[in-house]
Scaffold this active site. Structure first.
Site, PDB file in Angstrom:
ATOM      1  N   GLU A 260       0.761  -1.001   0.002  1.00  0.00           N
ATOM      2  CA  GLU A 260       0.031  -0.252   0.102  1.00  0.00           C
ATOM      3  C   GLU A 260       0.997   1.359  -0.161  1.00  0.00           C
ATOM      4  O   GLU A 260       1.923   1.156   0.949  1.00  0.00           O
ATOM      5  CB  GLU A 260      -0.905  -0.010   1.276  1.00  0.00           C
ATOM      6  CG  GLU A 260      -1.934  -1.261   1.251  1.00  0.00           C
ATOM      7  CD  GLU A 260      -2.981  -1.172   2.377  1.00  0.00           C
ATOM      8  OE1 GLU A 260      -2.799  -0.223   3.062  1.00  0.00           O
ATOM      9  OE2 GLU A 260      -3.738  -2.141   2.322  1.00  0.00           O
ATOM     10  N   HIS A 278      -7.908   1.659   1.374  1.00  0.00           N
ATOM     11  CA  HIS A 278      -7.851   1.318   2.854  1.00  0.00           C
ATOM     12  C   HIS A 278      -8.485   2.041   3.723  1.00  0.00           C
ATOM     13  O   HIS A 278      -8.137   2.780   4.628  1.00  0.00           O
ATOM     14  CB  HIS A 278      -6.307   1.153   3.274  1.00  0.00           C
ATOM     15  CG  HIS A 278      -6.255   0.041   4.498  1.00  0.00           C
ATOM     16  ND1 HIS A 278      -5.025  -0.603   4.871  1.00  0.00           N
ATOM     17  CD2 HIS A 278      -7.160   0.113   5.511  1.00  0.00           C
ATOM     18  CE1 HIS A 278      -5.259  -1.331   5.903  1.00  0.00           C
ATOM     19  NE2 HIS A 278      -6.533  -0.940   6.203  1.00  0.00           N
TER      20      HIS A 278
HETATM   21  P1  NAD Z   1     -11.969 -11.102  14.517  1.00  0.00           P
HETATM   22  O1  NAD Z   1     -10.746 -11.881  15.171  1.00  0.00           O
HETATM   23  O2  NAD Z   1     -13.245 -10.895  14.995  1.00  0.00           O
HETATM   24  O3  NAD Z   1     -12.415 -12.387  13.235  1.00  0.00           O
HETATM   25  C1  NAD Z   1     -11.592 -12.902  12.560  1.00  0.00           C
HETATM   26  C2  NAD Z   1     -12.129 -14.386  12.168  1.00  0.00           C
HETATM   27  O4  NAD Z   1     -11.068 -15.244  11.248  1.00  0.00           O
HETATM   28  C3  NAD Z   1     -12.144 -15.378  13.392  1.00  0.00           C
HETATM   29  O5  NAD Z   1     -13.430 -15.802  13.523  1.00  0.00           O
HETATM   30  C4  NAD Z   1     -11.401 -16.323  13.375  1.00  0.00           C
HETATM   31  O6  NAD Z   1     -11.643 -17.966  13.638  1.00  0.00           O
HETATM   32  C5  NAD Z   1     -10.956 -16.362  11.576  1.00  0.00           C
HETATM   33  N1  NAD Z   1      -9.697 -16.909  11.331  1.00  0.00           N
HETATM   34  C6  NAD Z   1      -8.486 -16.622  11.893  1.00  0.00           C
HETATM   35  N2  NAD Z   1      -7.684 -17.492  11.176  1.00  0.00           N
HETATM   36  C7  NAD Z   1      -8.151 -18.182  10.092  1.00  0.00           C
HETATM   37  C8  NAD Z   1      -7.894 -18.993   9.329  1.00  0.00           C
HETATM   38  N3  NAD Z   1      -6.322 -19.412   9.172  1.00  0.00           N
HETATM   39  N4  NAD Z   1      -8.575 -19.632   8.580  1.00  0.00           N
HETATM   40  C9  NAD Z   1     -10.030 -19.436   8.617  1.00  0.00           C
HETATM   41  N5  NAD Z   1     -10.479 -18.447   9.417  1.00  0.00           N
HETATM   42  C10 NAD Z   1      -9.607 -18.025  10.227  1.00  0.00           C
HETATM   43  O7  NAD Z   1     -11.606  -9.984  13.394  1.00  0.00           O
HETATM   44  P2  NAD Z   1     -12.327  -8.966  12.849  1.00  0.00           P
HETATM   45  O8  NAD Z   1     -12.485  -7.727  13.924  1.00  0.00           O
HETATM   46  O9  NAD Z   1     -13.491  -9.582  12.143  1.00  0.00           O
HETATM   47  O10 NAD Z   1     -11.385  -8.359  11.662  1.00  0.00           O
HETATM   48  C11 NAD Z   1     -10.745  -8.993  10.617  1.00  0.00           C
HETATM   49  C12 NAD Z   1      -9.570  -8.320   9.928  1.00  0.00           C
HETATM   50  O11 NAD Z   1     -10.142  -7.357   9.037  1.00  0.00           O
HETATM   51  C13 NAD Z   1      -8.750  -7.892  10.971  1.00  0.00           C
HETATM   52  O12 NAD Z   1      -7.784  -8.687  11.210  1.00  0.00           O
HETATM   53  C14 NAD Z   1      -8.080  -6.584  10.049  1.00  0.00           C
HETATM   54  O13 NAD Z   1      -6.921  -7.068   9.315  1.00  0.00           O
HETATM   55  C15 NAD Z   1      -9.156  -6.306   9.153  1.00  0.00           C
HETATM   56  N6  NAD Z   1      -9.936  -5.095   9.024  1.00  0.00           N
HETATM   57  C16 NAD Z   1      -9.552  -4.100   7.974  1.00  0.00           C
HETATM   58  C17 NAD Z   1     -10.150  -3.011   8.191  1.00  0.00           C
HETATM   59  C18 NAD Z   1      -9.846  -2.168   7.274  1.00  0.00           C
HETATM   60  O14 NAD Z   1      -9.710  -0.891   7.205  1.00  0.00           O
HETATM   61  N7  NAD Z   1      -9.959  -2.603   5.770  1.00  0.00           N
HETATM   62  C19 NAD Z   1     -10.862  -2.663   9.184  1.00  0.00           C
HETATM   63  C20 NAD Z   1     -10.845  -3.311  10.087  1.00  0.00           C
HETATM   64  C21 NAD Z   1     -10.519  -4.844  10.123  1.00  0.00           C
HETATM   65  C1  MLT Z   2      -7.548  -2.165  11.175  1.00  0.00           C
HETATM   66  O1  MLT Z   2      -7.123  -3.254  11.036  1.00  0.00           O
HETATM   67  O2  MLT Z   2      -8.176  -1.594  12.195  1.00  0.00           O
HETATM   68  C2  MLT Z   2      -7.732  -1.474   9.886  1.00  0.00           C
HETATM   69  O3  MLT Z   2      -6.722  -1.704   8.909  1.00  0.00           O
HETATM   70  C3  MLT Z   2      -8.058   0.094   9.820  1.00  0.00           C
HETATM   71  C4  MLT Z   2      -7.043   0.961  10.211  1.00  0.00           C
HETATM   72  O4  MLT Z   2      -6.023   0.701  10.826  1.00  0.00           O
HETATM   73  O5  MLT Z   2      -7.096   1.743   9.703  1.00  0.00           O
END
Ligand code: NAD
Ligand code: MLT
Length: 310
Positions: A260, A278
């Site tokens: 990124e 993002h």
């Molecule tokens: P979470 O921990 O609540 O959920 C993740 C799920 O993935 C869990 O249910 C877990 O069992 C499952 N998991 C873990 N390893 C696995 C594997 N190897 N195979 C299959 N399933 C698996 O997390 P969340 O709050 O739902 O967030 C998920 C991800 O989203 C974060 O880790 C982050 O990287 C990403 N995120 C991105 C943004 C963004 O700005 N785009 C924002 C928030 C979160």
């Molecule tokens: C996160 O993992 O919370 C997301 O990537 C969002 C961010 O950090 O901006």
């Protein structure tokens, strides 16, 4: 009082909490990796979002470091093992942006199914092309959710309201729990073989990097579309590009990239790919929650007090 390096933008309310507690808060944005190594030498805390890489080298260069605060969820940009070995606490704000990330996922799903960004760009450049932008409905389609955690579950709720059939792959969730959410658990191969849309909600780890790669993309239901608002690299970008060009995958909506910004990525040249930089957590509400939560967590860690799960 402690010295805190804030290397990415967090909400002012978070900075106010830390300054109000008497700490010196140094906001230094866009540091190069070399500048970061210099900047951490005398600090007690570092507050970051997703762009700053807190590597083992950074931790080794910060002899006074007590806590790394991640104003958001994913910890893939922090070497947690190196931090733990050095006795440095790592805290995050795991609830702060889940609604924003789920809503952004729905925005990507709709953008993908109705080509909204492409139609907008076409009209603002002077072309009224109604027949070019025929889309598909979400209603009655199958959504495959990869990772049924906090964000995956919120996406499930929202997709049910659109009349979608839900399946999911998550080996750490029980069938009963999934059923309560209106979701049927399947294997990953079954999921890509029967879903019309797939949305990824996994953390990035050694296990999940490249999880959706060439082999799996060869087994998809023809015309499938992918959404990734979790982390870049969970879908192999080269394999995704090839599958879209071949026509087995009809399109993708991506908020996150292996590198990124994804400068020069061939995915950016495809008409059927929708991208955002993002933005999953980029709302006023999520940023206020993340900034305040992380400030409170860091403040507790610096005061050597118990840091509860946020
Ligand atoms: P979470 O921990 O609540 O959920 C993740 C799920 O993935 C869990 O249910 C877990 O069992 C499952 N998991 C873990 N390893 C696995 C594997 N190897 N195979 C299959 N399933 C698996 O997390 P969340 O709050 O739902 O967030 C998920 C991800 O989203 C974060 O880790 C982050 O990287 C990403 N995120 C991105 C943004 C963004 O700005 N785009 C924002 C928030 C979160
Ligand atoms: C996160 O993992 O919370 C997301 O990537 C969002 C961010 O950090 O901006």
């Amino acid at each position: 009082m402690a010295t805190i390096l804030v290397s990415e933008v967090i909400a002012d309310r978070g900075l106010d909490i830390l300054r109000g507690a008497g700490h010196e808060v140094r906001v230094s944005l866009d540091l190069s990796p070399e500048e970061l190594l210099q900047a951490v030498q005398d600090v007690h805390a570092i507050i970051i979002r997703s762009a700053t890489k807190v590597t083992a080298e950074v931790i080794a260069n910060a002899p006074h470091l007590i806590v790394v605060g991640r104003a958001g969820i994913g910890l893939d940009n922090v070497d947690v093992e190196a931090a733990t070995k050095a006795g440095v606490m790592v805290v995050n704000a795991p609830q702060s942006n889940i609604i924003s990330a789920a809503e952004h996922t729905m925005a990507l799903l709709l953008s993908l199914s109705r080509q909204i960004p492409q139609a907008h760009a076409s009209l603002t450049s002077g072309t009224w092309a109604r027949s070019k932008f025929e889309g598909v409905e979400l209603y009655g389609k199958t959504l495959g959710i990869v990772g049924l955690g906090r964000i995956g579950a919120l996406v499930a709720q929202r997709a049910l309201a659109f009349g979608m059939t839900l399946i999911a792959y998550d080996p750490y969730i029980s069938q009963e729990r999934a059923k309560k959410m209106g979701v049927e658990l399947t294997s990953l191969a079954e999921l890509v073989g029967s879903a019309d849309f797939v949305t990824i909600h996994l953390p990035k780890s050694k296990e999940t990097k490249g999880l959706i790669g060439k082999e799996l993309l060869a087994q998809v239901k023809p015309g499938i579309r992918f959404v990734n608002a979790a982390r870049g690299g969970i879908i192999d970008e080269d394999a995704l590009y090839a599958a879209i060009v071949e026509g087995t995958v009809a399109g993708a909506a991506l908020d996150v990239f292996e590198t990124e910004p994804p400068t020069g990525s061939p995915l950016l040249t495809l008409d059927s790919v929708v991208v955002t930089p993002h933005l999953g957590a980029s709302t006023e509400e999520a940023q206020n929650k993340a900034g305040i939560t992380i400030a409170e967590q860091v403040q507790l860690a610096l005061a050597n007090e118990f840091v509860p799960f946020a």
